[in-house]
Motif scaffolding. Structure first.
Motif, PDB file in Angstrom:
ATOM      1  N   GLU A   1       0.820  -1.219   0.000  1.00 55.56           N
ATOM      2  CA  GLU A   1       0.000   0.000   0.000  1.00 55.56           C
ATOM      3  C   GLU A   1       0.853   1.268   0.000  1.00 55.56           C
ATOM      4  OE1 GLU A   1      -3.306   2.282   2.828  1.00 55.56           O
ATOM      5  OE2 GLU A   1      -2.765   0.177   3.245  1.00 55.56           O
ATOM      6  N   TYR A   2       1.959   1.248   0.763  1.00 54.00           N
ATOM      7  CA  TYR A   2       2.798   2.436   0.886  1.00 54.00           C
ATOM      8  C   TYR A   2       3.991   2.433  -0.072  1.00 54.00           C
ATOM      9  CZ  TYR A   2      -0.075   3.306   4.954  1.00 54.00           C
ATOM     10  OH  TYR A   2      -1.154   3.531   5.778  1.00 54.00           O
ATOM     11  N   GLY A   3       4.001   1.483  -0.992  1.00 52.86           N
ATOM     12  CA  GLY A   3       4.996   1.487  -2.052  1.00 52.86           C
ATOM     13  C   GLY A   3       6.425   1.178  -1.628  1.00 52.86           C
ATOM     14  N   VAL A   4       6.596   0.380  -0.571  1.00 48.89           N
ATOM     15  CA  VAL A   4       7.956   0.064  -0.105  1.00 48.89           C
ATOM     16  C   VAL A   4       8.202  -1.454  -0.065  1.00 48.89           C
ATOM     17  CG1 VAL A   4       8.391   2.196   1.186  1.00 48.89           C
ATOM     18  CG2 VAL A   4       7.120   0.310   2.289  1.00 48.89           C
ATOM     19  N   ALA A   5       7.477  -2.191  -0.883  1.00 48.39           N
ATOM     20  CA  ALA A   5       7.606  -3.652  -0.891  1.00 48.39           C
ATOM     21  C   ALA A   5       9.031  -4.102  -1.198  1.00 48.39           C
ATOM     22  CB  ALA A   5       6.634  -4.258  -1.899  1.00 48.39           C
ATOM     23  N   GLU A   6       9.762  -3.309  -2.006  1.00 44.81           N
ATOM     24  CA  GLU A   6      11.141  -3.656  -2.370  1.00 44.81           C
ATOM     25  C   GLU A   6      12.147  -3.191  -1.319  1.00 44.81           C
ATOM     26  OE1 GLU A   6      11.910  -5.495  -5.072  1.00 44.81           O
ATOM     27  OE2 GLU A   6       9.747  -5.654  -5.405  1.00 44.81           O
ATOM     28  N   ASP A   7      11.691  -2.379  -0.387  1.00 46.81           N
ATOM     29  CA  ASP A   7      12.608  -1.773   0.594  1.00 46.81           C
ATOM     30  C   ASP A   7      12.424  -2.306   2.016  1.00 46.81           C
ATOM     31  OD1 ASP A   7      13.902   0.225  -1.170  1.00 46.81           O
ATOM     32  OD2 ASP A   7      11.857   0.999  -1.346  1.00 46.81           O
ATOM     33  N   VAL A   8      11.395  -3.104   2.237  1.00 49.64           N
ATOM     34  CA  VAL A   8      11.169  -3.708   3.561  1.00 49.64           C
ATOM     35  C   VAL A   8      11.424  -5.208   3.452  1.00 49.64           C
ATOM     36  CG1 VAL A   8       9.563  -4.063   5.465  1.00 49.64           C
ATOM     37  CG2 VAL A   8       9.471  -1.938   4.135  1.00 49.64           C
ATOM     38  N   ILE A   9      12.336  -5.710   4.275  1.00 52.84           N
ATOM     39  CA  ILE A   9      12.763  -7.110   4.209  1.00 52.84           C
ATOM     40  C   ILE A   9      12.264  -7.857   5.442  1.00 52.84           C
ATOM     41  CG2 ILE A   9      14.780  -8.646   4.112  1.00 52.84           C
ATOM     42  CD1 ILE A   9      16.263  -6.190   2.830  1.00 52.84           C
ATOM     43  N   PHE A  10      11.669  -9.038   5.219  1.00 55.02           N
ATOM     44  CA  PHE A  10      11.184  -9.892   6.315  1.00 55.02           C
ATOM     45  C   PHE A  10      11.981 -11.196   6.300  1.00 55.02           C
ATOM     46  CE2 PHE A  10       7.542  -7.249   5.053  1.00 55.02           C
ATOM     47  CZ  PHE A  10       7.149  -6.708   6.274  1.00 55.02           C
ATOM     48  N   PRO A  11      13.079 -11.291   7.049  1.00 59.08           N
ATOM     49  CA  PRO A  11      13.903 -12.510   7.044  1.00 59.08           C
ATOM     50  C   PRO A  11      13.263 -13.685   7.771  1.00 59.08           C
ATOM     51  CG  PRO A  11      15.110 -10.598   7.895  1.00 59.08           C
ATOM     52  CD  PRO A  11      13.668 -10.253   7.893  1.00 59.08           C
ATOM     53  N   GLY A  12      12.187 -13.423   8.535  1.00 62.44           N
ATOM     54  CA  GLY A  12      11.570 -14.478   9.342  1.00 62.44           C
ATOM     55  C   GLY A  12      12.260 -14.601  10.691  1.00 62.44           C
ATOM     56  N   TYR A  13      12.167 -15.776  11.275  1.00 58.54           N
ATOM     57  CA  TYR A  13      12.754 -16.015  12.597  1.00 58.54           C
ATOM     58  C   TYR A  13      14.259 -16.220  12.485  1.00 58.54           C
ATOM     59  CZ  TYR A  13      13.487 -18.098  17.222  1.00 58.54           C
ATOM     60  OH  TYR A  13      13.933 -18.356  18.495  1.00 58.54           O
ATOM     61  N   MET A  14      15.013 -15.640  13.417  1.00 63.89           N
ATOM     62  CA  MET A  14      16.462 -15.834  13.463  1.00 63.89           C
ATOM     63  C   MET A  14      16.865 -16.470  14.791  1.00 63.89           C
ATOM     64  SD  MET A  14      18.317 -12.441  11.908  1.00 63.89           S
ATOM     65  CE  MET A  14      18.164 -11.942  10.196  1.00 63.89           C
ATOM     66  N   LYS A  15      17.846 -17.357  14.736  1.00 65.06           N
ATOM     67  CA  LYS A  15      18.411 -17.942  15.954  1.00 65.06           C
ATOM     68  C   LYS A  15      19.264 -16.889  16.659  1.00 65.06           C
ATOM     69  CE  LYS A  15      18.630 -22.561  13.890  1.00 65.06           C
ATOM     70  NZ  LYS A  15      19.533 -23.651  13.448  1.00 65.06           N
ATOM     71  N   ASP A  16      19.610 -17.164  17.917  1.00 60.69           N
ATOM     72  CA  ASP A  16      20.387 -16.221  18.727  1.00 60.69           C
ATOM     73  C   ASP A  16      21.627 -15.697  18.014  1.00 60.69           C
ATOM     74  OD1 ASP A  16      18.939 -15.808  20.987  1.00 60.69           O
ATOM     75  OD2 ASP A  16      19.904 -17.352  22.173  1.00 60.69           O
ATOM     76  N   ASN A  17      22.450 -16.622  17.509  1.00 56.62           N
ATOM     77  CA  ASN A  17      23.712 -16.208  16.892  1.00 56.62           C
ATOM     78  C   ASN A  17      23.480 -15.392  15.623  1.00 56.62           C
ATOM     79  OD1 ASN A  17      22.726 -18.680  15.741  1.00 56.62           O
ATOM     80  ND2 ASN A  17      24.680 -18.949  14.698  1.00 56.62           N
TER      81      ASN A  17
END
Length: 290
Positions: A244-260
């Motif tokens: 909607e705000y036109g930033v689909a290419e600029d916002v990254i969702f890596p998902g869950y990350m382990k501690d390290n």
């Protein structure tokens, strides 16, 4: 003394309450080799080091069945104390003969129910009041949560013990340059980015963060926004917002990350952002500072 503990959230992809449980129980077991411990879980995996005074008790069930069967087992085991760091169900149903301690992390189900999972709101509202009445002691993670309990339930301060959260020691370990490159490559992290950490759900306020990022992009076009966390309740609204705000290419969702992995993501970020609307404590800012 025989002490029983619910450790279900201490294993697997942990979020705030899981890290709290893992950290607190790890230190208890490390410091105490005299008392006997029964660790109740729904998995055959034990996230803690094996030791003679610790017994893993796996109850193979899910949902309410797990709580009911565990309660029946507790009546057989007859521990001197049952500690529930993440749930109020068993403490609410427990007989008077079972001494219980609960941890209250926040009162979001009572203060901001519209921003919380409906099922979780219903369960907490049904069980917390009863669990509080039966508890021998109530652990709180912050003065804020303690004040919320006093205001909502008129509890005496004497029944509560404030045990603040802390970042894992791993966040203080020095990071090598090749570690940064590995994590950046694995999760496709950009050179310059703002970092936010939390489960993708309404009360984490990520939609407003995305709106703010649109403004930031005008002055700093080379920067991206990275939001680390697994998908939660109503996460699709966040996916829709970036489009909607036109930033689909600029916002990254890596998902869950382990501690390290998360440790490196904090280290490589230019800015850490924590826009959450309400937290009992909020561990990510501590992790970022560490």
């Amino acid at each position: 003394m025989k002490i029983a503990i619910d450790i279900r959230e201490a294993d697997g992809e942990k979020t705030g309450k899981g890290y709290y449980t893992y950290g607190l129980v790890s230190e208890i077991l490390k410091q105490d080799q005299e008392n006997q411990y029964i660790l109740y879980t729904n998995s055959h995996k034990n996230p803690f080091l094996a030791q003679q005074n610790v017994k893993l008790r796996t109850i193979e069930a899910s949902g309410f069945k797990w709580h009911w069967r565990t309660l029946q087992d507790l009546k057989v085991e007859m521990p001197d104390l049952y500690f529930s760091p993440t749930s109020f169900i068993i403490p609410a149903m427990a007989p008077k003969s079972l001494k219980t301690i609960i941890t209250v992390h926040d009162l979001v189900a009572f203060l901001f129910p519209k921003n919380h999972n409906k099922k979780a709101v219903l369960i907490e509202r049904m069980t917390l009041k009863m669990a509080i009445k039966k508890a021998s002691k109530i652990f709180v993670v912050s003065e804020n949560t303690q004040n919320d309990l006093i205001q909502l339930f008129a509890l005496p301060q004497s029944i509560m013990a404030e045990i603040p959260c802390a970042p894992n020691d791993k966040y203080r370990v020095e990071i090598k340059a090749n570690d940064v490159e590995k994590i950046k490559k694995k999760f496709k992290l950009p050179e310059h980015y703002l970092l936010a950490v939390g489960t993708l759900e309404p009360r984490k306020n990520f939609i407003n963060l995305i709106k703010a990022f649109v403004i930031v992009k005008r002055k700093f076009p080379d920067y991206k926004l990275v939001i680390v966390g697994k998908k939660g309740w109503k996460h699709k609204a966040i996916d829709e917002a970036v489009v909607e705000y036109g930033v689909a290419e600029d916002v990254i969702f890596p998902g869950y990350m382990k501690d390290n992995e998360l440790h490196v993501a904090y280290h490589a970020a230019s800015v850490f952002v924590f826009p959450s609307l309400y937290e009992g404590f909020g561990i990510p800012p501590l992790e970022a500072m560490a």
